[in-house]
Write a protein that holds these residues in place. Structure first.
Motif, short mmCIF file in Angstrom:
data_model
loop_
_atom_site.label_atom_id
_atom_site.label_comp_id
_atom_site.label_asym_id
_atom_site.label_seq_id
_atom_site.Cartn_x
_atom_site.Cartn_y
_atom_site.Cartn_z
N GLY A 1 -42.49 82.22 -10.44
CA GLY A 1 -43.48 82.49 -9.40
C GLY A 1 -42.93 83.41 -8.34
N LEU A 2 -43.77 83.78 -7.40
CA LEU A 2 -43.34 84.67 -6.33
C LEU A 2 -42.25 84.02 -5.49
N ALA A 3 -41.26 84.81 -5.11
CA ALA A 3 -40.20 84.33 -4.23
C ALA A 3 -40.77 84.14 -2.83
N ASP A 4 -40.29 83.14 -2.13
CA ASP A 4 -40.74 82.97 -0.74
C ASP A 4 -40.05 84.03 0.13
N ASP A 5 -40.41 84.08 1.38
CA ASP A 5 -39.92 85.14 2.27
C ASP A 5 -38.39 85.16 2.39
N SER A 6 -37.78 83.99 2.51
CA SER A 6 -36.32 83.95 2.67
C SER A 6 -35.61 84.42 1.40
N GLN A 7 -36.13 84.03 0.22
CA GLN A 7 -35.54 84.49 -1.04
C GLN A 7 -35.71 86.00 -1.19
N PHE A 8 -36.91 86.48 -0.90
CA PHE A 8 -37.18 87.91 -1.00
C PHE A 8 -36.26 88.71 -0.09
N LEU A 9 -36.09 88.26 1.14
CA LEU A 9 -35.26 88.96 2.12
C LEU A 9 -33.82 89.07 1.61
N ARG A 10 -33.28 87.97 1.15
CA ARG A 10 -31.89 87.97 0.67
C ARG A 10 -31.72 88.91 -0.53
N ARG A 11 -32.65 88.82 -1.48
CA ARG A 11 -32.55 89.66 -2.69
C ARG A 11 -32.70 91.14 -2.35
N ALA A 12 -33.63 91.44 -1.45
CA ALA A 12 -33.87 92.84 -1.09
C ALA A 12 -32.62 93.46 -0.47
N TYR A 13 -31.96 92.73 0.41
CA TYR A 13 -30.73 93.25 1.03
C TYR A 13 -29.60 93.39 0.01
#
Length: 295
Positions: A250-262
């Motif tokens: 499923g879609l990553a939550d905001d904290s997961q997305f932030l960490r992965r993006a960086y």
């Protein structure tokens, strides 16, 4: 009628002449065998400086150079027209003489027989009329095999500039990009050793064709659950996931997305201030803005 029948029966009992084998080409047959055996690869005699005093062009790119290396160097000992089985290329390649590269083919193999026949026929260069490779065709190009299917037969044919087409299944070199995934027989039969994806590079002379195979374990309880599409690429990915019996996360939550993006874009985690600012942002396009910021 009786005489005709007798003549017919006599023709069946009479010995039939052996069918003459077509002449071999140095470029289209011998060089293909050397490539298949790995002799002209960079780790072997295709190395810039050769190996053991024997140098071939890398992947057979120079037929004239390779012909001279085989027939003229070492005072012609690499091929012996008068006694083909004593040729160094056969003795060393089949392990009958010490060879740093190990055994490359057995005396009863198709590769050995091709080299033996060419040497026995005089080890002659190709005439100018020898057809040149125009296109290599390989099938299948992509296939998904669901358990218990664990084998697939590769087919390979070569189209030449004189319009002829030839089965080259026993002349192609097949190189898997993942070690230990599959075994490949001399006839091109691919057998899976474990589940997963493997890409095979099927090579003949100066052309190669990639083949992508998926060996999928049986998942009898699998049921696809629809996942919202968030980008145009999702449609193509999800179609493939369905074929492979894989359910995307499923879609990553905001904290997961932030960490992965960086980590994916700049190789570090965000600072505390950056994390707090992103998590506090309530705008709908904040993820897109973050991606643009990190580019």
């Amino acid at each position: 009628p009786r005489l005709a029948r007798v003549a017919f029966l006599a023709s069946l009992l009479a010995p039939h002449p052996l069918r003459a084998e077509s002449p071999l080409s140095f470029r289209n047959d011998v060089q293909a065998v050397l490539s298949r055996a790995g002799c002209n690869m960079g780790a072997c005699h295709g190395n810039l400086n050769g190996k053991g005093g024997f140098k071939l062009s890398l992947r057979g790119e120079d037929a004239d150079f390779d012909f001279t290396a085989l027939t003229r160097d070492m005072m012609g000992r690499r091929v012996s027209v008068s006694s083909p089985s004593q040729s160094l290329i056969l003795q060393k390649g089949s392990g009958q003489m010490p060879h740093e590269g190990g055994v490359r083919f057995s005396p009863d193999s198709y590769d050995y027989k091709i080299l033996f026949r060419w040497i026995a026929a005089g080890a002659t260069p190709d005439p100018d009329s020898t057809p040149k490779l125009r296109k290599l065709n390989v099938s299948p190009r992509q296939q998904i095999l669901l358990e218990p299917e664990r084998r697939v037969q590769l087919q390979a044919s070569a189209e030449f500039d004189d319009g002829s087409v030839r089965d080259v299944r026993q002349l192609v070199a097949v190189e898997p990009t993942t070690v230990g995934m599959v075994t490949i027989s001399s006839q091109g039969l691919v057998t899976a050793l474990q589940d997963g994806e493997v890409i095979l590079l099927v090579r003949y002379l100066n052309q190669q064709v990639p083949v992508k195979l998926y060996f999928v374990p049986d998942r009898p309880g699998f049921r696809w659950q629809d996942v919202p599409l968030t980008s145009p690429i999702d449609k193509a990915l999800f179609d493939q996931f369905k074929s492979l019996k894989l359910q995307p996360s499923g879609l990553a939550d905001d904290s997961q997305f932030l960490r992965r993006a960086y980590l994916d874009n700049v190789g570090i985690v965000p600072t505390v201030e950056e994390a707090r600012a992103f998590l506090a942002d309530q705008t709908l396009d904040k993820r897109s803005k973050l991606i643009d910021y990190l580019k």
